[in-house]
Design an enzyme around this catalytic site. Structure first.
Site, PDB file in Angstrom:
ATOM      1  N   SER A 178      45.292  11.719  58.966  1.00 53.97           N
ATOM      2  CA  SER A 178      45.944  12.741  58.149  1.00 53.97           C
ATOM      3  C   SER A 178      47.272  12.239  57.604  1.00 53.97           C
ATOM      4  O   SER A 178      47.781  11.187  58.012  1.00 53.97           O
ATOM      5  CB  SER A 178      46.200  14.000  58.989  1.00 53.97           C
ATOM      6  OG  SER A 178      47.191  13.738  59.979  1.00 53.97           O
ATOM      7  N   LYS A 179      47.828  13.015  56.701  1.00 52.57           N
ATOM      8  CA  LYS A 179      49.148  12.703  56.133  1.00 52.57           C
ATOM      9  C   LYS A 179      50.195  12.640  57.239  1.00 52.57           C
ATOM     10  O   LYS A 179      51.072  11.780  57.237  1.00 52.57           O
ATOM     11  CB  LYS A 179      49.516  13.775  55.100  1.00 52.57           C
ATOM     12  CG  LYS A 179      50.911  13.607  54.516  1.00 52.57           C
ATOM     13  CD  LYS A 179      51.276  14.769  53.604  1.00 52.57           C
ATOM     14  CE  LYS A 179      52.735  14.678  53.172  1.00 52.57           C
ATOM     15  NZ  LYS A 179      53.150  15.844  52.368  1.00 52.57           N
ATOM     16  N   ARG A 180      50.070  13.532  58.210  1.00 50.18           N
ATOM     17  CA  ARG A 180      51.033  13.575  59.314  1.00 50.18           C
ATOM     18  C   ARG A 180      51.007  12.282  60.133  1.00 50.18           C
ATOM     19  O   ARG A 180      52.038  11.815  60.602  1.00 50.18           O
ATOM     20  CB  ARG A 180      50.731  14.770  60.219  1.00 50.18           C
ATOM     21  CG  ARG A 180      51.767  14.993  61.307  1.00 50.18           C
ATOM     22  CD  ARG A 180      51.496  16.289  62.070  1.00 50.18           C
ATOM     23  NE  ARG A 180      51.682  17.444  61.202  1.00 50.18           N
ATOM     24  CZ  ARG A 180      51.454  18.696  61.593  1.00 50.18           C
ATOM     25  NH1 ARG A 180      51.010  18.941  62.820  1.00 50.18           N
ATOM     26  NH2 ARG A 180      51.653  19.705  60.770  1.00 50.18           N
ATOM     27  N   GLU A 225      53.119   9.816  58.267  1.00 52.23           N
ATOM     28  CA  GLU A 225      54.546  10.120  58.405  1.00 52.23           C
ATOM     29  C   GLU A 225      55.057   9.728  59.786  1.00 52.23           C
ATOM     30  O   GLU A 225      56.150   9.183  59.938  1.00 52.23           O
ATOM     31  CB  GLU A 225      54.777  11.617  58.151  1.00 52.23           C
ATOM     32  CG  GLU A 225      54.545  12.019  56.698  1.00 52.23           C
ATOM     33  CD  GLU A 225      54.535  13.524  56.487  1.00 52.23           C
ATOM     34  OE1 GLU A 225      54.462  14.258  57.507  1.00 52.23           O
ATOM     35  OE2 GLU A 225      54.585  13.963  55.323  1.00 52.23           O
TER      36      GLU A 225
END
Length: 502
Positions: free
Chosen positions: A262-264, A267
């Site tokens: 995921s994007k998380r 990050e």
């Protein structure tokens, strides 16, 4: 394959393109190219509430950057357009009505409040509410109503949806190129909505109609669509159409191996999950990756060539790829491996090409003038590129080729600059001044002879010389550095160090 290969990548313009989507596009693209087929971009924007401004343009730019231009799509109109579903919505109602006439679908008038009541009632009894064969005749639809009542409610403008009539007590035998043969019991399936009360089709209907009208031969998509395969296969059968071949690709998993990337995760781990930047999120392009490296590492996520080879240029991917060698299980994403791929492509690139890219950074630093021309930068690249992963690494690896060090590594200076070092460096200046051909080979021959003749150890001369030229104990062959920065610059750096460290 007797039928012409036509594949489509059909993203929704609801935000940036995740690298999982790029991998799906890549497998479609190389499959089409291998079989002399067409790669189509179709924008599935039937859900206007989730439409994000700029997302479609982002998708096109991302595909172009990755080296996967589409053959047909928005802006490249072919005979199967338009390629945005929102521009095709006039088509779908007639197909939904056709299914109703065939007895394969029906009108349903259940309000959202009523359906919500049924769901909560089932939950309270420890059950799951499914709208299908076991309760459809008890609900508010054209199967439980008399035909005239159904017609009146439609004529009066009452809201309705059109649901697929899933047959009871049947077995579906499905084929998937990646998953193999599957058997589905239709009693476990629900009557999916095909046409919504707002006059727009659901993904399921629009997807099938468009794939048929666009003569799609193979549907290559992510594993998340596997639960929809039974419905889609039944829709083809209900229309009497030949179904395409299906291939469902494995998920790209988190670096820890559990759960979808995921994007998380990006990050948290400090790595991109988008091909190009989107708002505050960095993309692989902006992080300094070569597009060829990105497509290469994505191809290896879920596909096994059957050999030890890991580096594949696009042409090789096209020649080697087959859907039969795509894995069923999810592929773990390894951020360090992505860097390794970029380094492989870095080493394979022409020094002149890398020099052009690095020159952009030098121009920003106002350092690329008539002194540091492209030929000079190219020679620098040849000396330092094997240690680089990204073009942005070149400055850290070789800034001393462009600017004199203004300070010296403290630990190295303490270790290398002894009481007699200033005197030795002063003598070395005289030696360097006498060299007429200031090439790496000549400097090395003369300096090493002088060290031997003076009875000095190389450790007394070479490490402090590197320190004064570079500012630390790093860099390529010391005489290559001197030959490149030149006689005057080399001597000036030695003089400055004597003044600062002496």
């Amino acid at each position: 394959m007797s039928k012409k290969v036509r594949v489509r990548f059909a993203p929704s313009p609801t935000g940036p393109l995740h690298i999982g989507g790029v991998r799906t596009a890549l497998f479609n693209y190389i499959f089409a190219r291998k079989h002399g087929g067409d790669f189509i971009l179709r924008i599935e924007d039937t859900d206007q509430n989730r439409y994000v401004e700029g997302a479609e343009e982002y998708i096109v730019e991302a595909l172009d950057w990755c080296g996967m231009p589409f053959d047909e799509g928005p802006g490249k109109e072919g005979r199967f357009g338009p390629y945005r579903q929102s521009e095709r919505k006039h088509l779908y109602r007639q197909y939904a009505d056709e299914l109703v006439k065939k007895g394969k679908a029906y009108y349903a008038f259940d309000t959202s409040e009523k359906l919500d009541f049924h769901r909560k009632d089932h939950e309270a009894r420890g059950k799951t509410f499914i709208y299908n064969w076991h309760n459809r005749l008890k609900l508010d639809n054209s199967l439980s109503l008399k035909p005239e009542e159904t017609e009146k409610r439609i004529a009066d403008g009452e809201d309705f949806v059109i649901r697929f009539l899933t047959p009871a007590d049947e077995k579906l035998y499905l084929k998937d190129i990646v998953r193999g043969d599957m058997e589905i019991d239709t009693n476990t399936l629900d009557d999916k909505v095909l046409y919504k009360s707002d006059g727009m089709p659901t993904y399921h209907l629009a997807n099938i109609v468009d794939d048929h009208l666009m003569e799609i031969s193979h549907v290559i998509r992510g594993e998340e669509w596997l639960p929809s395969l039974a419905l889609h296969w039944q829709l083809y059968d209900a229309f009497g159409w030949e179904a395409p071949q299906f291939a469902h690709l494995p998920l790209i998993m988190k670096p820890v191996g559990k759960g979808k990337l995921s994007k998380r995760d990006g990050e948290k781990g400090g790595f991109p999950v988008f091909p190009i930047s989107w708002n505050e999120s960095q993309g692989y392009r902006e992080a300094g990756y070569f597009p060829e490296a990105v497509t290469n590492f994505l191809a290896m996520l879920g596909w096994n060539p059957g050999t030890e080879q890991e580096v594949f240029r696009m042409e090789e991917l096209i020649q080697t790829f087959s859907l039969e060698r795509v894995n069923k299980s999810g592929a773990r994403f390894d951020p360090e491996k992505t860097k390794w791929y970029n380094q492989q492509y870095m080493q394979g690139k022409n020094d002149g090409e890398l020099a052009e890219l690095f020159s952009l950074a030098l121009i920003e630093k106002k350092l690329l003038d008539k002194t540091w021309n492209t030929d000079y930068v190219t020679k620098v690249i040849a000396l330092i590129k094997e240690r680089a992963i990204f073009v942005s690494d070149f400055w850290e690896l070789g800034s001393y080729f462009f600017v004199s060090p203004d300070n010296y590594n403290e630990k190295a200076a303490k270790k290398q600059w002894k009481g007699d070092t200033s005197e030795i460096m002063q003598q070395l200046l005289t030696v360097l001044e006498s060299i007429s051909d200031f090439s790496s080979e000549k400097i090395e021959t003369i300096v090493k002879s002088w060290i031997t003749d003076q009875g000095l150890s190389f450790g007394k001369v070479m490490p402090p010389l590197r320190l004064v030229l570079v500012g630390g104990m790093k860099g390529p062959h010391i005489f290559d550095i001197m030959g490149l920065i030149g006689q005057m610059e080399s001597m000036e750096r030695i003089k400055t160090a004597i003044a600062k460290l002496g």
